[in-house]
Design a protein around this motif. Structure first.
Motif: not given
Length: 155
Positions: A47-55, A93-101, A103-106
């Motif tokens: 569930e958490e993996f698909t939510k994260f990777t889907g977003r 690059l920082a922007g892309v990494l920030s987006g990952i963070s 979504v994870a925090l979301m």
């Protein structure tokens, strides 16, 4: 000499304290103010993996796919990562990494369960190195991520 396995790490005031069991880590956290439990190989639920990777977005999926290619035994330098992905500079690059963070925090996922970063200095210039975590690598393998569709450029 017998090897001791410390499965849990707690970051406290810039230092890492290692614990053998979750109970030990919990007891220590109760005593420390502002400590954070770190375990990059914590299993991901489907569930958490698909939510994260889907977003996450296209560039973020590409970046994580590249880190997955290198696995957990090699660190990927920022210049190589940018070159491989066609990212012009570290600001982007920082922007892309920030987006990952973000979504994870979301989804209440610690971003350090996805990837880790370290900085080394050579001649007073920072070299940033990145690596996917073992937990994320295991989940990506288990759930066959990313698929070809995940890495298809949006129109």
């Amino acid at each position: 000499m017998k090897s001791v396995n410390f499965n849990y790490e707690i970051e406290y005031r810039g230092k890492i304290v290692r614990c053998r069991t979750a109970a030990d880590a919990d007891r220590l956290l109760e005593r420390l103010e502002g400590g954070k439990l770190l375990k990059d190989d914590t299993p991901w639920s489907i569930e958490e993996f698909t939510k994260f990777t889907g977003r996450i977005r296209y560039q973020q999926r590409r970046l994580l796919a590249k880190l997955l290619d290198y696995g957990t035994t090699a660190w990927l330098e920022d210049a190589k990562l940018r070159s491989d992905l066609g990212i012009p500079d570290n600001r982007v690059l920082a922007g892309v990494l920030s987006g990952i963070s973000k979504v994870a925090l979301m989804f209440d996922i610690d971003p350090r369960r996805v990837y880790v970063q370290k900085t080394r200095y050579e001649y007073a210039k920072p070299r940033r190195l990145y690596q996917v975590t073992s937990g994320f690598l295991q989940a990506a393998t288990k759930y066959n991520w990313p698929s070809k569709d995940d890495l298809k450029k949006p129109e």
